[in-house]
Design an enzyme around this catalytic site. Structure first.
Site, short mmCIF file in Angstrom:
data_model
loop_
_atom_site.label_atom_id
_atom_site.label_comp_id
_atom_site.label_asym_id
_atom_site.label_seq_id
_atom_site.Cartn_x
_atom_site.Cartn_y
_atom_site.Cartn_z
N HIS A 14 0.88 -1.18 0.00
CA HIS A 14 0.00 0.00 0.00
C HIS A 14 0.91 1.23 0.00
CE1 HIS A 14 -3.09 -2.80 2.01
NE2 HIS A 14 -3.42 -2.64 0.74
N HIS A 40 3.40 -3.70 6.84
CA HIS A 40 2.38 -2.67 6.64
C HIS A 40 2.31 -1.77 7.87
CE1 HIS A 40 0.17 -4.51 3.11
NE2 HIS A 40 0.95 -5.50 3.48
N GLU A 82 1.14 -5.65 10.66
CA GLU A 82 0.78 -4.25 10.88
C GLU A 82 1.67 -3.73 12.00
OE1 GLU A 82 -1.30 -2.73 8.96
OE2 GLU A 82 -2.37 -4.38 7.99
#
Length: 332
Positions: free
Chosen positions: A63, A156, A220
């Site tokens: 992303h 991420h 994450e």
């Protein structure tokens, strides 16, 4: 044209721009076999084929607006390139959505981390589908002749706040021994929670686990931030664990075992009528009680079925057919 901030440290700018021209010659001069099979992808392998080394794939920027891991890996890779003999693994680094990173956006046409599957439907013609094909080919080539110890750490940062600021998604299909090693490493990396995932939604790490027997995980690492302005203190444990893994350092003591969650169900958006019973700003791992409504989609109503379920990744704005949320239950 690039929208990257003007004042970036050279190592960070290079990785964000998918430029390995500074580090590649240092590893080559130290006797490694270095290749760049595609833009934003570099592989660094030991020339001694008699020594079977762990194969480690690290991916960042899947992303484009999740920039913290780019900074972490940029500094680690730069430091290793000045001490190349310390690299104890065969390494592939993949900068995912290069166009989105340059534009300072999450994606160009669609979410790249939903493209690693055979059936893409209406997403097939997107820029991210083409990029996923490139990444799939490079990943297959990297793991083709690798030994049995295989890792894929897809790094991420989260858009929204979370009860657990750091957490990871681990495919259930990973074999017991590599899964145990992975969970141990995640504890060393300061990961607070692990969600066991029974089925793919097209993520890069699930693809490498399913097709290449890698201990793959989506991690994450904290909150999203601007490139060059991330609070690197939030990544301290993960950075140290990554560095130790790449250098083959002995296991550090004192790691806490993450809490373990099983997936109760995927909340799939079936139509444009989809509405969640709460906002997309809801924190990850917000608890809900049995009988509470999660979402409704026409005649389909999603309800909490267990005594307690926690919602992760709530996002009603995804495209039809994609996951709009994940419900999990704690098991450990």
């Amino acid at each position: 044209m690039s929208d990257l901030p003007a004042a970036l440290p050279p190592a960070v700018r290079a990785l964000a721009e998918a430029d390995f021209s500074a580090i590649a010659p240092r590893f080559m001069a130290a006797g490694f076999t270095v290749a760049e099979p595609a833009d934003g992808i570099i592989t660094i392998r030991a020339c001694d084929s008699a020594a079977v080394r762990p194969a480690v794939l690290i991916s960042v920027g899947v992303h484009g607006d999740e920039t913290g891991p780019i900074e972490v890996v940029a500094y680690l890779l730069d430091a290793l390139s000045h001490q190349p003999s310390a690299l104890a693994v065969d390494l592939m680094v993949c900068v995912g959505n290069i166009g989105a990173i340059r534009a300072g956006k999450r994606f160009i046409d669609a979410d790249l981390n939903r493209m690693f599957r055979e059936q893409r439907g209406t997403l097939e013609g997107t820029a991210e589908a083409a990029r996923a094909d490139v990444m799939i080919a490079a990943t297959a080539a990297f793991f083709k002749d690798a030994g049995p110890v295989r890792w894929h750490l897809d790094l991420h940062t989260a858009i929204r706040p979370s009860v657990y600021p750091t957490f990871a998604i681990v495919p259930e299909l990973i074999a017991d021994a590599p899964r145990a090693r992975l969970i141990d490493w995640l504890g060393l990396a300061g990961i607070g929670a692990i969600i066991m995932n029974p089925a793919s939604v097209g993520t890069f790490s699930y693809y490498s686990a399913e097709h290449h027997a890698a201990a793959g995980t989506t991690i994450e690492l904290g909150r999203i931030g601007m490139l060059g302005q991330n609070d690197l203190a939030q990544f301290k444990d993960a950075s140290q664990a990554l560095d130790d893994l790449l250098r083959g350092a002995p296991k550090r003591a004192g790691a806490q075992r993450p809490h373990i969650f099983n997936t109760a169900r995927q909340i799939i958006k079936l139509s444009d009528q989809f509405k969640m019973a709460f906002g997309k700003e809801t924190h990850n791992f917000t608890a809900m009680k049995q009988g509470e409504e999660i979402a409704r989609d026409g005649d389909t109503i999603y309800m909490v079925q267990h005594p307690e379920e926690l919602v992760v990744f709530p996002n009603p704005d995804v495209r039809v057919g994609l996951r709009a949320g994940l419900m999990v239950v704690r098991v450990g």
